[in-house]
Design a protein around this motif. Sequence first.
Motif, PDB file in Angstrom:
ATOM      1  N   UNK A 456       0.849  -1.178   0.000  1.00  0.00           N
ATOM      2  CA  UNK A 456       0.000   0.000   0.000  1.00  0.00           C
ATOM      3  C   UNK A 456       0.889   1.233   0.000  1.00  0.00           C
ATOM      4  N   UNK A 457       0.314   2.387  -0.215  1.00  0.00           N
ATOM      5  CA  UNK A 457       1.127   3.611  -0.130  1.00  0.00           C
ATOM      6  C   UNK A 457       1.799   3.699   1.233  1.00  0.00           C
ATOM      7  N   UNK A 458       2.991   4.308   1.237  1.00  0.00           N
ATOM      8  CA  UNK A 458       3.770   4.446   2.473  1.00  0.00           C
ATOM      9  C   UNK A 458       2.981   5.184   3.542  1.00  0.00           C
ATOM     10  N   UNK A 459       3.120   4.696   4.757  1.00  0.00           N
ATOM     11  CA  UNK A 459       2.762   5.501   5.924  1.00  0.00           C
ATOM     12  C   UNK A 459       4.077   5.992   6.516  1.00  0.00           C
ATOM     13  N   UNK A 460       4.001   6.869   7.479  1.00  0.00           N
ATOM     14  CA  UNK A 460       5.210   7.486   8.005  1.00  0.00           C
ATOM     15  C   UNK A 460       5.181   7.449   9.528  1.00  0.00           C
ATOM     16  N   UNK A 461       6.324   7.148  10.150  1.00  0.00           N
ATOM     17  CA  UNK A 461       6.479   7.148  11.601  1.00  0.00           C
ATOM     18  C   UNK A 461       7.661   8.027  11.961  1.00  0.00           C
ATOM     19  N   UNK A 462       7.499   8.793  13.012  1.00  0.00           N
ATOM     20  CA  UNK A 462       8.625   9.565  13.547  1.00  0.00           C
ATOM     21  C   UNK A 462       9.191   8.783  14.739  1.00  0.00           C
ATOM     22  N   UNK A 463      10.472   8.513  14.707  1.00  0.00           N
ATOM     23  CA  UNK A 463      11.091   7.665  15.729  1.00  0.00           C
ATOM     24  C   UNK A 463      12.325   8.360  16.301  1.00  0.00           C
ATOM     25  N   UNK A 469      19.987   0.804  19.700  1.00  0.00           N
ATOM     26  CA  UNK A 469      19.355   0.740  18.382  1.00  0.00           C
ATOM     27  C   UNK A 469      20.389   0.642  17.268  1.00  0.00           C
ATOM     28  N   UNK A 470      19.964   0.047  16.176  1.00  0.00           N
ATOM     29  CA  UNK A 470      20.705   0.086  14.914  1.00  0.00           C
ATOM     30  C   UNK A 470      19.695   0.291  13.807  1.00  0.00           C
ATOM     31  N   UNK A 471      20.148   0.755  12.642  1.00  0.00           N
ATOM     32  CA  UNK A 471      19.216   0.961  11.531  1.00  0.00           C
ATOM     33  C   UNK A 471      18.532  -0.344  11.135  1.00  0.00           C
ATOM     34  N   UNK A 472      19.275  -1.465  11.264  1.00  0.00           N
ATOM     35  CA  UNK A 472      18.664  -2.748  10.924  1.00  0.00           C
ATOM     36  C   UNK A 472      17.481  -3.043  11.850  1.00  0.00           C
ATOM     37  N   UNK A 473      17.670  -2.876  13.155  1.00  0.00           N
ATOM     38  CA  UNK A 473      16.591  -3.161  14.115  1.00  0.00           C
ATOM     39  C   UNK A 473      15.381  -2.258  13.872  1.00  0.00           C
ATOM     40  N   UNK A 474      15.662  -0.983  13.600  1.00  0.00           N
ATOM     41  CA  UNK A 474      14.565  -0.036  13.384  1.00  0.00           C
ATOM     42  C   UNK A 474      13.813  -0.370  12.094  1.00  0.00           C
ATOM     43  N   UNK A 475      14.554  -0.646  11.018  1.00  0.00           N
ATOM     44  CA  UNK A 475      13.920  -0.957   9.731  1.00  0.00           C
ATOM     45  C   UNK A 475      13.086  -2.224   9.820  1.00  0.00           C
ATOM     46  N   UNK A 476      13.612  -3.230  10.499  1.00  0.00           N
ATOM     47  CA  UNK A 476      12.875  -4.499  10.622  1.00  0.00           C
ATOM     48  C   UNK A 476      11.605  -4.310  11.452  1.00  0.00           C
ATOM     49  N   UNK A 477      11.717  -3.521  12.524  1.00  0.00           N
ATOM     50  CA  UNK A 477      10.578  -3.316  13.411  1.00  0.00           C
ATOM     51  C   UNK A 477       9.429  -2.634  12.690  1.00  0.00           C
ATOM     52  N   UNK A 493      26.322   7.315   6.782  1.00  0.00           N
ATOM     53  CA  UNK A 493      26.938   6.111   7.343  1.00  0.00           C
ATOM     54  C   UNK A 493      25.886   5.379   8.195  1.00  0.00           C
ATOM     55  N   UNK A 494      25.490   4.176   7.794  1.00  0.00           N
ATOM     56  CA  UNK A 494      24.439   3.461   8.538  1.00  0.00           C
ATOM     57  C   UNK A 494      24.856   3.076   9.953  1.00  0.00           C
ATOM     58  N   UNK A 495      26.153   3.087  10.227  1.00  0.00           N
ATOM     59  CA  UNK A 495      26.630   2.704  11.559  1.00  0.00           C
ATOM     60  C   UNK A 495      26.717   3.893  12.512  1.00  0.00           C
ATOM     61  N   UNK A 496      26.392   5.091  12.023  1.00  0.00           N
ATOM     62  CA  UNK A 496      26.511   6.280  12.857  1.00  0.00           C
ATOM     63  C   UNK A 496      25.146   6.937  13.040  1.00  0.00           C
ATOM     64  N   UNK A 497      24.460   6.495  14.076  1.00  0.00           N
ATOM     65  CA  UNK A 497      23.232   7.173  14.498  1.00  0.00           C
ATOM     66  C   UNK A 497      23.362   7.425  15.996  1.00  0.00           C
ATOM     67  N   UNK A 498      22.880   8.572  16.436  1.00  0.00           N
ATOM     68  CA  UNK A 498      23.049   8.987  17.821  1.00  0.00           C
ATOM     69  C   UNK A 498      21.752   8.826  18.602  1.00  0.00           C
ATOM     70  N   UNK A 499      21.919   8.515  19.903  1.00  0.00           N
ATOM     71  CA  UNK A 499      20.767   8.413  20.794  1.00  0.00           C
ATOM     72  C   UNK A 499      20.033   9.752  20.830  1.00  0.00           C
ATOM     73  N   UNK A 500      18.693   9.724  20.680  1.00  0.00           N
ATOM     74  CA  UNK A 500      17.877  10.928  20.653  1.00  0.00           C
ATOM     75  C   UNK A 500      17.661  11.493  19.268  1.00  0.00           C
ATOM     76  N   UNK A 501      18.356  10.967  18.294  1.00  0.00           N
ATOM     77  CA  UNK A 501      18.231  11.448  16.910  1.00  0.00           C
ATOM     78  C   UNK A 501      16.822  11.163  16.386  1.00  0.00           C
ATOM     79  N   UNK A 502      16.215  12.150  15.700  1.00  0.00           N
ATOM     80  CA  UNK A 502      14.872  11.989  15.141  1.00  0.00           C
ATOM     81  C   UNK A 502      14.956  11.412  13.743  1.00  0.00           C
TER      82      UNK A 502
END
Length: 514
Positions: A456-463, A469-477, A493-502
Amino acid sequence: MKVETIKKSICINRIVTQKIENFSLEEDTIIPDIKPDILKAISTSGNVCIYRKEVIDGRIKLDGNVNVYLIYLADSETDNIRGINTNIDFKQIIECKDALNGMNVNEKVTIKSIECKVLNGRKVSLSIQLEAEVTLYANEDLDIVNNIQNVKDIQEIRKNMKFNSVVGSNSTKTYAKETIKIDSGDNLAEILRVDFSIINKDSKMSYNKILAKADADVKIMYLTEDNRIRNVEEKIPIMGFVEMLNVSENDICDTKYTIRNILVKPNSEEEHSIYVEIELDVSCNAIREEEIEILEDLYSPSMNLEFNSKNILTMVDKKNKSDVYEIREKMQIQELAGEKIRDIRITPIINSANISRGKIKYDGEVKVDFLITSNNQTTVEGITKTIPIMYVMDYEEVTESSKIDTNVEIAMQDFVIEDSEVTLNINLSFEVSQYNQINMNVIENVSLNEEKCIENPYSMTIYFVKSGDSLWKIAKKYRSTIEDIMRLNEIEDPDKIDVGMQLFIPKYVCTKSN
């Protein structure tokens, strides 16, 4: 739709458990009628034979015996020293909750001590302390999912893993036989003591076979008819062929020699000689280092994929190394002054092994047993001295988490005696096998749930990113993809995400299909 998978078969060597158990044997022994009464025990020694081992549910069973030699002072005016030889059988059960039928076990049973108590002139009580060190392992065949063919939008984590696979395990029975000649002037009265050790071990791997070679170092102390104590030593070659399909010269081969039975007797067909026959079990475990790409995790944004995964503990980085520790020691033993040494027996004992990166530190002792008599052999006495072992082996591959298995044999011994001073030259051969253990997460099968996701058309979530967390865990969830999240949030860089990042998470909406 059926999920089409490609599987790969692997065989891993899994250490199930390692255990050390001490047990004791108690038995009364009668002095044979043809021998004089015992006045006091002088020396005791023995050899362990294992003729059967079995792994059953919840336990390991060892059947064997201890071949004991007792040298004693006779209560007689003419016979000053005599000996008896007896076998003490044992059936030892070692409780092990992880043991299952069909698993393999490596065992090492050593004598810690033998004590003899004289009950009367015709009877003694023997107390033997034994230590059994067992390693239980399983060769496990696994079919793991290596690829999925008919799901286009599959998201997956792949990882290259090195592990030790099992080429095969097998054993063979062989014999070491020899007629050992003694001095032509010695008329053999009886055998007082026999010591065995397996040295010079070597193995060669060729097409479907392993050639195992070694020497049985046999030392015999005997008494002549004119009451002289004499010694003879002989190295008897051991050779056995172990059948092993697909083994190659680049594989690592763990070869173990187990003494099943010992026969030592005066040779009835040839004077001035002793017949020795040793029955041995030669077992080989061939290990190969392999590298495989495995699927650790997967999902599909558009389909409900389900899978069974398994976490397995397996061996990696297995290496074998041998080294020699030299002992050069001078000892002042006042009891030797004016006496004659009839025999010296060496027993190495390792009390602890401490591992640091690149090194193994061994602490222990060498027990030196002297059997001495006066020049006219009116007195016989046993004296025990100890030499500390503080040996550091350089072993580049070991780390603090490594597992090791150490076997110590006497490679050489030489003594120079001057009055009460003894110079000992002893070489100890250290054979060390090391390995590490890792957890591998493998996928065994994949299936499609009856509920199918329709794009279906994309829905959107703000996380907001949380710790761990890792991008893999977030994407899978959220049934998205790492690529979509990176593109929408301008992440390089997929390995560089910071805690609290929107993060803005695009995702599919899963609805039930009719």
